[in-house]
Scaffold this motif. Sequence first.
Motif, PDB file in Angstrom:
ATOM      1  N   VAL A  51      -9.569  -0.222  -2.747  1.00  0.00           N
ATOM      2  CA  VAL A  51      -8.381   0.068  -3.546  1.00  0.00           C
ATOM      3  C   VAL A  51      -8.845   0.699  -4.850  1.00  0.00           C
ATOM      4  N   SER A  92       0.828  -1.203   0.000  1.00  0.00           N
ATOM      5  CA  SER A  92       0.000   0.000   0.000  1.00  0.00           C
ATOM      6  C   SER A  92       0.866   1.259   0.000  1.00  0.00           C
ATOM      7  N   ALA A 125      -3.993  -2.760   1.781  1.00  0.00           N
ATOM      8  CA  ALA A 125      -4.526  -1.411   1.985  1.00  0.00           C
ATOM      9  C   ALA A 125      -5.160  -1.227   3.352  1.00  0.00           C
ATOM     10  N   LYS A 184      -7.379   4.413  -1.528  1.00  0.00           N
ATOM     11  CA  LYS A 184      -6.111   3.737  -1.344  1.00  0.00           C
ATOM     12  C   LYS A 184      -5.551   3.262  -2.685  1.00  0.00           C
TER      13      LYS A 184
END
Length: 324
Positions: free
Chosen positions: A295, A38, A119, A319
């Motif tokens: 995400v 991440s 994430a 993210k």
Amino acid sequence: MRAVRCNQHGLPDTLTVETLPDLHPEAGEIVIDVKAASVNFPDVLIIQNKYQFKPPLPFTPGAELAGIVREVGAGVMRVKPGMRVAAYTAQGAFAQQARARETDCVVLPDDVDLALAAAFTLAYGTSYHALVDRGALKSGETLLVLGAAGGVGVAAIQIGKILGARVIAAASSAEKLAFCREQGADEIIDYRNEDLRERVKALTHGQGPDVIFDPVGGAYAEPAFRSIGWRGRYLVVGFANGEIPKLPLNLALLKGASIVGVFWGDHMRREHAIADTEFATMVDWIKAGKLLPVVTKRYPLDATAQALDDMMNRRVTGKIVIEP
């Protein structure tokens, strides 16, 4: 194995991708084949030597990842090769392999999306620690989230709603605010085009928010703090704006308000048992369908500099992850 390297402090375009020897674990450690890492705002600050954590040069940036356990060191009992894990490593995640202490790993189910798992750790850990542990957010209270379209901001919106709060999301564009609505925000504020303090006052009927979640700092911090309600809690999460604000302490006195620091990294190190309980709660929320990490964009390892630049310049919402 290939890894992103920071050989000198600077902006993302100074990073390189290099071939390094395979990693091997020391006692109490594991080596992970990284499937996703991440990208977080502290990564942008660390490579510029502007963050509390200052690893010596050269180093591989990236603080959280998910992947498959490749090898375990002496004394490792809970984790075995072949297991899927998420880990918080502070550095080293932007690579094909990473080392982590066993205590900093969360074992994952076999069917979990590893990008979503990557994430989850820092953003959701930070937001849960902020809202529950430090902010004591209660059902029926009002939560104001600044920088609401970023990773920790989205996590704060989702967790705030699970806790039963009314969530006001503040961000800098209509596109970002629409994204915040999709994540559950009840009200929105475009603080590029609206007076933040006056809009908060209108949305709270003059009462002000009970909790303010601020990962941004800078020019919006003071008007947000001036809007806070009686016994409000102002959560200092970070300074994505790059400027550390000077808040008027007389307002803390007049409103019986608290300015509360949130440093999740040290919370993990100093209070690991509490952090484990927090993660267990969030995993239960995910299993129950209450919480869904998001995400929004994925980059290959060679595009890590671009990913960090996009994060730094706020070109993406939610993210983003690197997939080596």
